[in-house]
Motif scaffolding. Structure first.
Motif, PDB file in Angstrom:
ATOM      1  N   ALA A 214      29.243 -49.386  18.573  1.00  0.00           N
ATOM      2  CA  ALA A 214      29.574 -48.126  17.887  1.00  0.00           C
ATOM      3  C   ALA A 214      30.038 -47.041  18.903  1.00  0.00           C
ATOM      4  O   ALA A 214      30.321 -45.860  18.534  1.00  0.00           O
ATOM      5  CB  ALA A 214      28.353 -47.495  17.293  1.00  0.00           C
ATOM      6  N   ILE A 215      29.779 -47.144  20.162  1.00  0.00           N
ATOM      7  CA  ILE A 215      30.325 -46.163  21.246  1.00  0.00           C
ATOM      8  C   ILE A 215      31.674 -46.787  22.154  1.00  0.00           C
ATOM      9  O   ILE A 215      31.626 -48.024  22.124  1.00  0.00           O
ATOM     10  CB  ILE A 215      29.012 -45.897  22.282  1.00  0.00           C
ATOM     11  N   LEU A 216      32.122 -45.916  22.830  1.00  0.00           N
ATOM     12  CA  LEU A 216      32.935 -46.129  23.795  1.00  0.00           C
ATOM     13  C   LEU A 216      34.057 -47.348  23.378  1.00  0.00           C
ATOM     14  O   LEU A 216      34.055 -48.462  24.220  1.00  0.00           O
ATOM     15  CB  LEU A 216      32.152 -46.521  25.239  1.00  0.00           C
ATOM     16  N   PRO A 217      34.573 -47.041  22.295  1.00  0.00           N
ATOM     17  CA  PRO A 217      35.711 -47.849  21.746  1.00  0.00           C
ATOM     18  C   PRO A 217      36.771 -48.313  23.264  1.00  0.00           C
ATOM     19  O   PRO A 217      36.961 -47.549  23.792  1.00  0.00           O
ATOM     20  CB  PRO A 217      36.473 -47.471  20.612  1.00  0.00           C
ATOM     21  N   ASP A 218      37.271 -49.635  23.038  1.00  0.00           N
ATOM     22  CA  ASP A 218      38.382 -49.728  23.962  1.00  0.00           C
ATOM     23  C   ASP A 218      39.611 -48.776  23.724  1.00  0.00           C
ATOM     24  O   ASP A 218      39.796 -48.218  22.742  1.00  0.00           O
ATOM     25  CB  ASP A 218      38.890 -51.181  23.584  1.00  0.00           C
ATOM     26  N   VAL A 219      40.179 -48.470  24.886  1.00  0.00           N
ATOM     27  CA  VAL A 219      41.206 -47.657  25.115  1.00  0.00           C
ATOM     28  C   VAL A 219      42.458 -48.493  24.593  1.00  0.00           C
ATOM     29  O   VAL A 219      42.557 -49.520  25.089  1.00  0.00           O
ATOM     30  CB  VAL A 219      41.374 -46.948  26.537  1.00  0.00           C
TER      31      VAL A 219
ATOM     32  N   ARG B  58      29.092 -49.801  27.370  1.00  0.00           N
ATOM     33  CA  ARG B  58      28.769 -49.874  26.144  1.00  0.00           C
ATOM     34  C   ARG B  58      27.697 -50.777  25.957  1.00  0.00           C
ATOM     35  O   ARG B  58      26.757 -50.350  24.860  1.00  0.00           O
ATOM     36  CB  ARG B  58      30.155 -50.471  25.254  1.00  0.00           C
ATOM     37  N   GLY B  59      27.835 -51.670  26.588  1.00  0.00           N
ATOM     38  CA  GLY B  59      26.552 -52.638  26.525  1.00  0.00           C
ATOM     39  C   GLY B  59      26.415 -53.328  25.010  1.00  0.00           C
ATOM     40  O   GLY B  59      27.650 -53.880  24.621  1.00  0.00           O
ATOM     41  N   SER B  60      25.337 -53.466  24.273  1.00  0.00           N
ATOM     42  CA  SER B  60      25.274 -53.950  23.121  1.00  0.00           C
ATOM     43  C   SER B  60      25.604 -53.243  21.836  1.00  0.00           C
ATOM     44  O   SER B  60      25.237 -53.422  20.962  1.00  0.00           O
ATOM     45  CB  SER B  60      23.802 -54.754  22.955  1.00  0.00           C
TER      46      SER B  60
END
Length: 490
Positions: free
Chosen positions: A412-417, A407-409
């Motif tokens: 808005a992307i790749l939310p925690d499962v 996700r980096g900084s």
């Protein structure tokens, strides 16, 4: 298309041959001076001989049979993440693996088999001969542990690919010891675990700069965890990965840059096959890993290309897609324009080296190390084992650590499962393995050991009770006088 490279420059010969070796530091120990020949009868006398023998093991790991066409055919082409690549009429034998129509006489089956047993032979020479050398005891023990690690790694590649294989643990002393029957895969796995246990007990956690790239304690423990995962020994996987997680490894902050030459042997790396472009010695700069996968007509041959299925597997905005797939017409972060005229829409960016590094007379990308085991894999193994053992909290912690790096900084992307349902979390972990480890020769055997191959690969022709393994090379069966037995269905 394969270059006529001197593979013997990477090998320690048998008792009847000669030996060509390398020096001691990370880049220099890859250099194989053609004048460095010694009759084998005078060898295995000194600590320097022992060092040369161990270095030859590492050198062979980057040979054609270990990293190029044969390894790609066996370990990647059958998966849903990779296409043959290049042009439709070039190296059409890859289609036999892609469509699961390969028969036992196909040459890459023998080439991969040969490459692994060459590694094993080199390891066995060290293990047979170094104990008798009068030298520093600590260094001797480390050399033996390094040989055990590579022998275990090669047997792991063999048992995944072929199932039951001959288990050779010594250099043959006479004709009666050459022809060995296959050992059951359970016995092969047991020997792999034994080698890795003994290696981990001796190997250091780290090395000085002159010896970067050699097998470490973390490499042995991490490889043992992976071997345990293939046998569904979940308690072992969890314990081993937990131990590795205390040894100082971490995720490299920038996923894409972690695969570039400047960041080889980084904090994320447990083990890499070392490669180098050595000025003045093209024969020693012999890795063709990057060359065979590079952008066709620009910096390589264009084989083993990422599939449309892999491209579609990434979540929206996942930076790992662009870091893994080099698209036709794009400009790389290093400033290279991939022409729109190249034959394939996608190339493996993890094997990419900048176009301006090409030197006439050398394999393109010969300096690119091959990442064998990364800390991200350790975290995902830890997550899978924790989930299988009913500990979703730990599983989520390890899984989301991998996603956080990706996700980096960008929040808005790749939310925690967040799911704690075992089945749903298992699926999420498997999905994360697919995109995190894409194009690293992991996906094909990963799906098989997960029990999903018929569903995932069935549309390509994969058949249950047959394609779990590839056929034993017919040449080996013939040479054994029928002692070796063919795998069912072939």
């Amino acid at each position: 298309m394969k270059k006529n490279i001197n593979i013997q420059s990477c090998l320690v010969a048998t008792a009847l041959g000669t030996m060509l070796f390398t020096a001691s530091c990370k880049k220099d120990f890859l250099n194989v001076p053609p004048q460095g020949q010694q009759p084998s009868v005078t060898f295995w006398k000194t600590g320097d001989d022992a060092l040369k023998g161990v270095n030859a093991i590492y050198a062979n790991l980057r040979s054609w049979d270990n990293v190029a066409f044969n390894a790609i055919a066996i370990e990647s082409t059958g998966s849903d993440e990779a296409d043959k690549g290049s042009t439709p009429t070039d190296a059409t034998f890859f289609n036999l693996f892609d469509q699961f129509t390969v028969t036992s006489t196909q040459g890459s089956l023998l080439g991969f088999w040969t490459g692994q047993y060459q590694n094993i032979n080199l390891c066995n020479q060290v293990l047979d001969n170094v104990p008798n050398i009068n030298m520093d005891a600590t260094l001797k023990a480390r050399y033996l542990a390094e040989a055990k690690f590579v022998r275990a790694y090669s047997y792991f590649r063999l048992v995944r690919a072929y199932g039951n294989v001959p288990l050779r643990l010594n250099v043959p002393k006479d004709n009666s010891e050459y022809n060995l029957p296959q050992s059951d895969k359970a016995a092969v796995y047991a020997q792999i675990e034994k080698d890795l246990t003994e290696a981990a007990a001796v190997l250091p956690q780290s090395y000085p700069a002159t010896d970067l790239g050699r097998a470490t304690k973390g490499a042995a423990l991490g490889m043992k965890a992976k071997v345990a995962m293939y046998q569904k020994k979940w308690a072992d996987v969890l314990a081993l990965t937990n131990q590795v997680m205390t040894l100082g490894y971490d995720l490299f902050p920038d996923y894409e840059k972690g695969f570039r030459e400047a960041n080889e042997n980084s904090v994320e790396s447990l083990f890499e096959v070392q490669a180098s472009l050595i000025q003045g010695n093209a024969a020693a700069s012999n890795s063709q890993y990057s060359q065979v996968q590079g952008v066709a007509g620009v910096m390589g041959w264009g084989f083993n290309t990422p599939s449309a299925e892999l491209e579609a597997a990434y979540e929206t905005g996942d930076p790992r897609k662009d870091a893994t797939i080099l698209f036709r017409g794009e400009t790389t972060p290093q400033g290279d324009l991939v022409p729109t005229s190249v034959p394939n829409p996608r190339y493996n960016q993890k094997s990419y080296v900048p176009f301006n590094t090409r030197i006439s007379g050398f394999n393109e990308g010969a300096q690119q190390n091959i990442r064998v085991l990364r800390f991200a894999d350790i975290l995902l193994m830890n997550a899978e084992a924790a989930n299988e053992l009913g500990n979703p909290t730990q599983a989520l912690t390890s899984l989301n650590r991998v996603r956080k790096r990706a996700r980096g900084s960008n929040p808005a992307i790749l939310p925690d499962v967040t799911t704690t349902d075992q089945s749903a979390l298992r699926t999420a972990i498997w999905k994360e393995r697919q995109v995190e480890l894409a194009m690293e020769n992991d996906r094909y055997f990963d799906v098989i050991r997960q029990g999903r191959a018929l569903t995932v690969f069935g549309p390509k022709g994969w058949k249950a009770n047959k394609n779990e393994v590839w056929p034993i090379p017919q040449t080996e069966i013939d040479l054994s006088g029928g002692l070796l037995k063919q795998n069912p269905g072939y």
